[in-house]
Structure formats: C-alpha cells, structure tokens
Design an enzyme around this catalytic site. Structure first.
Site, PDB file in Angstrom:
ATOM      1  N   ALA A 231       0.872  -1.164  -0.057  1.00 23.77           N
ATOM      2  CA  ALA A 231       0.028   0.034   0.071  1.00 23.77           C
ATOM      3  C   ALA A 231       0.766   1.280   0.219  1.00 23.77           C
ATOM      4  O   ALA A 231       1.769   1.357   0.825  1.00 23.77           O
ATOM      5  CB  ALA A 231      -0.835  -0.110   1.079  1.00 23.77           C
ATOM      6  N   HIS A 463      10.306  -1.378  19.870  1.00 24.48           N
ATOM      7  CA  HIS A 463       9.202  -0.983  20.151  1.00 24.48           C
ATOM      8  C   HIS A 463       8.780   0.491  19.797  1.00 24.48           C
ATOM      9  O   HIS A 463       8.383   1.258  20.731  1.00 24.48           O
ATOM     10  CB  HIS A 463       9.117  -1.133  21.623  1.00 24.48           C
TER      11      HIS A 463
END
Length: 560
Positions: A231, A463
């Site tokens: 995308a 993270h």
C-alpha cells in the site's frame, strides 16, 4: 472465480478478487497491514459471514515457514528478506547505528519478535485515559485480555536453562525483589522470573497474531489475504477515505476500495509514512517535499517512542546448557522510585553474549557468555518520524532523539541499570558461572564513564510507538480520537502501536493485540452482537492451532 496465489497447501486471493466497482476492487473493509492488530481485526470482522474483508500485506505468508514459525529462530530474521530494516538518524547523545526491524510477513512483528507477552499494567492504561483517551482506562481494557486467542503461557520447565534459573535466584538474593511465576496473573511493581510467552512449548511454535487469529480461518470465503501487495497511498473523496492504492509483486498498480472503512494497521513506522504520502500530515513538511496536502494534521509522525536499552556482557566459565525457548527467557523489574506505580527499570537476561554494538567500540565477543540489558520502561525522550522524499519507496527518517530529555532521566536510568546488573552478577548462584566482565569492563566505574558507554552501545528492543497518538477529540496534536478515527476524516481508523499516547512499561505486543480487539468491537458493536464465531479447528480457550494445511502443522521443530 478469483485468481489465487498458492503457499504450501493454502490458497490466497490476489488483488483481482473481490467485486469490481468503478474499475476498482471492492470489499466492505480494507485492512492495511496483516500484522499484530490487523490479524485480530480481520479475524473478528469475518466472524460475520456477510462482511467481506481484504487484508493488504506487503510480505509473504508465514504458512509452512519454519524459519518464521520456530520462535527460537527469531534472531535469524533480523536484517533478512522479511525485514524492512529501517535506519536511525544521527543521535548526538546515543547510538546512531541502530536499525529498527519491522517485519514484512503475515503476522507482522508478532511473526518476527521474541513474543514476550505482558498485559499492560493498570497504570499504563490509566495514563492513556488521563492523556485524553477516554474509555481506555484499565477497568475498561481488562476484558480484552481475556478474549485473546494467543496461547500465552510461562516459559516451559524444559526450556528453563540452568543459568537463567540461577539469574532469577541471584536477582532475588541481591535485590530482595519478589520471585514472580506468571507475570500476567496480577499487576506487579517489581520482581524477577521467567517471562510469559505467546508460544506452544511442545514444538517451540509461535502463537503469533497470524497463527492464532488467521490460520484457523483461512477457509472463510469472506476473508481475502492480498499478500506481497504494498500500500503506497490512501484514496480520499473529500474528507472520506474510500480505498487504498497498492502495488503488487509484478509492479502492477490497483485500487482496493472499501465500502465501509479503511483500517490502517501498518505499525508505528509505516502508518504515519502512508498517511504522509497520502497528503495527511504536517502541512509545511508535506509542501516542502511537493506532496499535495489533503488534510493538515500536525501530529502525524510526532511523539515517536521506544524502549531503549544498554547491555553489560560477561564471559562464562565454559559453555552453558543449550535448552531455551528463545535465548532471553527470564528478566527482572526494579522500582527505584517508590512513588510511582510500576517498574522504572527492566532487564532481559540473554543466554548469549550480546555484543553487536560493543564490538563496534573495540570489545571482543567471547566464545561463551551471557548478557543483561537494562531497559527504560518509561522513557522521557520523545522523537519524530518524517519523510525525506515524495517517493513512497524512500524510507522515512526515524529520529528517536534518544537520551535528550531535559533532566537526563533516561541516561541516568541506564547508569543505575549497569550498577544493578553488577550487583546481580556478583551474587550466587549466578556468580560462579561468570569468568569476567567483558563490556564495559570492571575498570569502568564512574557515572560519567558508565553513561558514555551505556549510550554509545544503546540498542532497541524494537518497540517504536506513538507516531499517530490517540487523544481527546479537541486535542489538535492527537491524530486519532478515542474511537480510533482520524481527526477530521471519515471512513478511516488506525489500530496499531502508533496510536499509543505513552509507552507501556512492559513489552507492548499484548497491548497491540488488545488495541485490535477493541477496534474490532468498535466496528461491530458490543461483543454480544458479533456474528457467530465460525471457529474451524481452533481451541478458543487456548488458541492452539489444530488445523492441517495451515502454517506450523504438528512436527514443526523447535521477537515482542
């Protein structure tokens, strides 16, 4: 009949499937990203057989991929062909050589990480609510943990290495912290023990988002997985998102249309990247690159969060036993400040000499060794993600601004961490395993020296979060409201780690799964109004995958 792409015994739709509308390919919902939250949302939506869902995933399937499905092989995925591998910008006070691994495979980072599984602490959720995320407080979020399909269990007894057991005993003896058996049983302030992992101990197979939420349901005719489909731009009609422009593996471009909503679940790096290349973001930045502005939203890419960590390495007196779940099975949480709710230092105990960054400074990797990685649960530094080119294929810049907080809390935390790690290492029963401290070395003792070392070898536990943060509907810096809708737009929501207002004190994967569960409920209504659960071969209570022809069938041998 839709054409298909085959992986093992499973067939996946390609972008010619779905119904054609105005030259595009239409589904009720289009999920961008088949990763941790995207897998949850697609699975939950397709429980209703009348809802069609397309999942756009830039990578291949994880079906019949033992390199992916075998948890202990996680380190072999870093920097490989399933890794987007994002560099970090120059960090004046930190390590400028950090590369952020982001997974290019079904299941996303839950197919790529260590699967350490912590439910966010009540104080983490309540902090979100205080930041304007109404309805995301601990009491409201707790039920979603009970809905997870993943097999979350403590590290199995057979995987508990003798040196890791002695680390836990030594940490308890040296620091007086409690021993924890099952970190998810109740909230904790500090403690040491073996982690909970999302895995199947009998064969070391992942219980990733894809394994738990997609593999048992690949036969659903309303679930369409568009793999190796990238995308690159959102399609807007005024203020309404109507679909997604994609590029397939053969270079063809297609428009995938959403009749109801587009759900962006591409992660804390690729979600803001996709928004900005679609003209959604800070006006001045986009105009400077020649990107037409479709929606001025200044918070996109801001508030970049991470859990930075440093490392202290010891050579062991010979080899250590081989058994392990994923080579970092035990850890330690410390609360230095009794006034705060949760821990303010975390340690992973690695059963390997983790010297990638110290070697760049001249340290040598010992043949046999172990490591402790002091980690900052609640870092105060904030960074920024931004584009450097109007070309969607150019990687964005990730400027974490590590250790730039005004009071140097983050830097001081790592100094304390190295000192505490040395306390544990000097205590029995761990001490007799250790031959010498390799890095930084026992001669490095002053706070100034320890800080310089800790920051120069600092690393990430992968993270990244916060780049499309959630906040109150009148918060101009918030990208999404508490219902996960993008401010000022219609027909589009974000559900992934980018919506985190602040960083949880623990590994965030379970938090992302819970974001996915909550998003699915927001889309379908209260849990009691969902479509019938069309489970076909999965044990809902345990998440155990009992299907055949899906990834990781019995016999699979054996990063959050």
């Amino acid at each position: 009949m839709a054409s298909t792409v085959e992986y093992g015994d499973v067939e996946y739709d390609d972008v010619e499937s779905g119904s054609a509308e105005n030259g595009s390919i239409a589904y009720d919902y289009v999920v961008v990203g088949g990763g941790t939250a995207g897998s949850v949302i697609a699975s939950r939506l397709t429980e209703n057989p009348d809802i069609s869902v397309a999942v756009i995933e830039g990578g291949p399937s994880d079906v019949d991929r033992p390199d992916v499905l075998t948890l202990r092989r996680w380190m072999g995925l870093l920097g490989g062909d399933l890794d987007y591998d994002y560099p970090t910008t120059v960090q004046p006070r930190g390590n400028s050589h950090i590369r952020h691994s982001r997974a290019r495979v079904l299941g996303g980072c839950s197919s790529h990480n260590t699967l350490i599984a912590f439910k966010p602490l009540p104080s983490d959720w309540d902090e979100w609510a205080a930041a304007g995320a109404e309805g995301w407080d601990a009491a409201s979020m707790d039920p979603y943990f009970g809905r997870l399909r993943n097999n979350v269990v403590p590290v199995d007894e057979l995987d508990r290495n003798a040196i890791a057991r002695d680390f836990v005993d030594a940490a308890q003896a040296a620091l007086g912290v409690p021993r924890v058996e099952g970190f998810n049983k109740k909230p904790f302030h500090e403690g040491t023990g073996f982690f909970d992992l999302a895995y199947h101990p009998e064969n070391n197979k992942r219980s990733s988002a894809s394994v738990a939420y997609l593999h048992p349901f690949l036969d659903r005719p309303n679930l369409h997985l568009l793999l190796e489909t990238w995308a690159f731009r959102l399609e807007l009609d005024g203020t309404r998102a109507t679909g997604v422009r994609v590029r397939t593996a053969d270079g063809a471009e297609r428009l995938i249309t959403a009749r109801t909503e587009v759900l962006v679940c591409a992660g804390a790096v690729d979600t803001p990247r996709l928004l900005m290349h679609s003209g959604i973001g800070p006006r001045a930045d986009l105009e400077a690159l020649g990107i037409p502005v479709t929606h001025d939203l200044p918070g996109v890419g801001e508030n970049l969060l991470d859990h930075p960590e440093s490392v202290i390495v010891w050579e062991t007196d010979g080899p250590i036993p081989e058994n392990s779940a994923m080579d970092s099975d035990a850890g330690l949480f410390v609360r230095r400040d009794p006034e705060i709710e949760g821990p303010d230092l975390m340690f992973h105990f690695y059963q390997i000499p983790f010297t990638d960054n110290p070697e760049r400074l001249g340290y040598e990797r010992p043949e046999h060794g172990v490591s402790m990685t002091p980690n900052i649960p609640k870092p105060r530094s904030r960074g920024r993600l931004y584009l450097t080119s109007a070309d969607p294929q150019t990687k964005p810049a990730l400027d974490f601004r590590y250790f730039t907080d005004e009071d140097d809390y983050d830097g001081r935390t790592l100094v304390d961490g190295i000192k505490i790690a040395r306390q544990v290492a000097a205590s029995e029963p761990l001490a007799h395993w250790l031959k010498r401290e390799v890095a930084p070395g026992p001669e490095v003792t002053s706070d100034e020296e320890l800080s310089a070392y800790a920051r120069s070898v600092a690393h990430t536990v992968y993270h990244p979060a916060g780049t499309c943060r959630m906040g109150a509907v009148d918060d101009e810096q918030a990208v999404v409201a508490p219902d996960l809708k993008i401010r000022g737009l219609e027909g589009i929501r974000i559900a992934d780690a980018s919506v985190f207002p602040t960083m949880p004190a623990v590994n965030p994967m379970i938090g992302v799964l819970m974001v996915g569960e909550k998003c699915a409920e927001l889309l379908t209504g209260a849990s009691g109004t969902r479509g019938a659960d069309r489970t076909t071969g999965a044990d809902k209570a345990t998440g155990v995958d009992k299907t055949t022809g899906a990834a990781g069938a019995a016999g699979t041998s054996g990063t959050a």
